[in-house]
Design an enzyme around this catalytic site. Sequence first.
Site, PDB file in Angstrom:
ATOM      1  N   TYR A 243       6.450  -4.510 137.188  1.00 13.20           N
ATOM      2  CA  TYR A 243       6.160  -5.276 135.975  1.00 13.20           C
ATOM      3  C   TYR A 243       4.648  -5.449 135.809  1.00 13.20           C
ATOM      4  CZ  TYR A 243       6.454  -9.056 132.535  1.00 13.20           C
ATOM      5  OH  TYR A 243       6.316  -9.831 131.419  1.00 13.20           O
TER       6      TYR A 243
ATOM      7  N   LEU B 258       5.036  -7.878 121.330  1.00  9.59           N
ATOM      8  CA  LEU B 258       5.670  -8.709 122.362  1.00  9.59           C
ATOM      9  C   LEU B 258       6.846  -7.979 123.024  1.00  9.59           C
ATOM     10  CD1 LEU B 258       5.844 -12.050 120.314  1.00  9.59           C
ATOM     11  CD2 LEU B 258       4.193 -11.499 122.104  1.00  9.59           C
TER      12      LEU B 258
ATOM     13  N   THR C 251       9.783   1.295 128.952  1.00 15.20           N
ATOM     14  CA  THR C 251       9.682   0.357 127.827  1.00 15.20           C
ATOM     15  C   THR C 251       8.259  -0.157 127.677  1.00 15.20           C
ATOM     16  OG1 THR C 251      11.928  -0.350 128.260  1.00 15.20           O
ATOM     17  CG2 THR C 251      10.612  -1.797 126.872  1.00 15.20           C
TER      18      THR C 251
ATOM     19  N   ILE D  76       9.514 -15.872 122.426  1.00 15.65           N
ATOM     20  CA  ILE D  76       8.195 -16.182 121.848  1.00 15.65           C
ATOM     21  C   ILE D  76       8.115 -15.627 120.424  1.00 15.65           C
ATOM     22  CG2 ILE D  76       5.690 -15.874 122.051  1.00 15.65           C
ATOM     23  CD1 ILE D  76       6.031 -15.650 125.076  1.00 15.65           C
TER      24      ILE D  76
ATOM     25  N   ASP E 131      12.991  -5.198 116.736  1.00 17.14           N
ATOM     26  CA  ASP E 131      13.550  -5.648 118.015  1.00 17.14           C
ATOM     27  C   ASP E 131      14.838  -4.860 118.287  1.00 17.14           C
ATOM     28  OD1 ASP E 131      13.288  -8.781 119.569  1.00 17.14           O
ATOM     29  OD2 ASP E 131      14.843  -7.338 120.112  1.00 17.14           O
TER      30      ASP E 131
END
Length: 333
Positions: free
Chosen positions: A149, A76, A95, A12, A31
């Site tokens: 999650y 994101l 994370t 994305i 990233d």
Amino acid sequence: MHVLITGGAGFIGSHLAEALLQRGDSVAVLDNLSTGSFQNIAHLVRLPHFSFAIESLDNGLVLDRLASQADAIVHLAAAVGVQLVVEQPTETIETNVLGTHAVLAAARRYRCRTLLASTSEVYGKKENVPFREDDDLVLGPSSRSRWVYAASKLLDEFLGLAAHREYDLPVTITRFFNTVGPRQIGRYGMVIPRFVRQALAGEPITVFGSGEQSRCFCHVTDVVQALLALLDRPEETAGQVYNIGSNEEVTINELAQRVLQATGSSSPVQHIPYSQAYAPGFEDMQRRVPDIRKIREAIGWQPTRSLDQILQDVIQYERQRVTTSDPQTALHS
Ligand code: UDP
């Protein structure tokens, strides 16, 4: 506007980076390439308004520097994909929760407009569709790592909403429902790229469980349009949670047939029990349909691309990838 995209080399994120650059904004990508790929942003690196850092969110100095230059942050970066999360629950929690905490702290220091990516997974085992943003959430037990999650992203939502309430930070939460399109990798679950690759390779199409579970797939280009509009409208949307998805529902059995038809493949369909596909005791959602009235009323957004268009775009991308035998994406197949 100068926008920092965490996870900007992901599926994305890289589409969002392109769209922002196209409309004249400048973009910095952060990233660590854990699930993202440099290949996704390689065509952007020479552009004057683009920069990137290959680094994790736990490098506070880099995050601070990038946030200090940004008007807005789109967060994101996350551990994504059901399979990855089931296999690595500790890393998922660290994370997702620590990463979001660090991003919000940096955003607060520089008063950045912030979008936080969440997921339809937070609705859990809720059965009455469509799902509305203020519905109660129904998660499974903590003994099943599948729920890590959803729980970690839910905590991210609480952190984001608290930053808005307590510190007046313009944070908006986006709950994505099965975003798909070119560049998505099938390695961590993601059914459409997997089915398309299997069909093109003449391998069996792996349908997990009965295949009667259903999903609504939304084209990444539509999702990016929603993010752009949300970035531009902090006054109306700060402190809010929005579903972003399509309401064209399809069962996984039907999806397998549609992929076979669209590719012209004669691959067989193979049903695989969840216990074999994921882990013993795995719980899947039977249906997942978003109610998208809230975002439509707020910013006038709704998806414009059908499942047929999504399949055409993914098939074209996968055919091209196979012909050019892109080594980076081949690693993830
Ligand atoms: N699925 C499948 N075969 C695959 C991968 C996924 O049948 O090879 C199923 C999966 O069990 C789920 C649906 O397809 O019911 C969507 O899976 P995906 O991982 O794309 O997204 P999810 O909805 O689980 O987040």
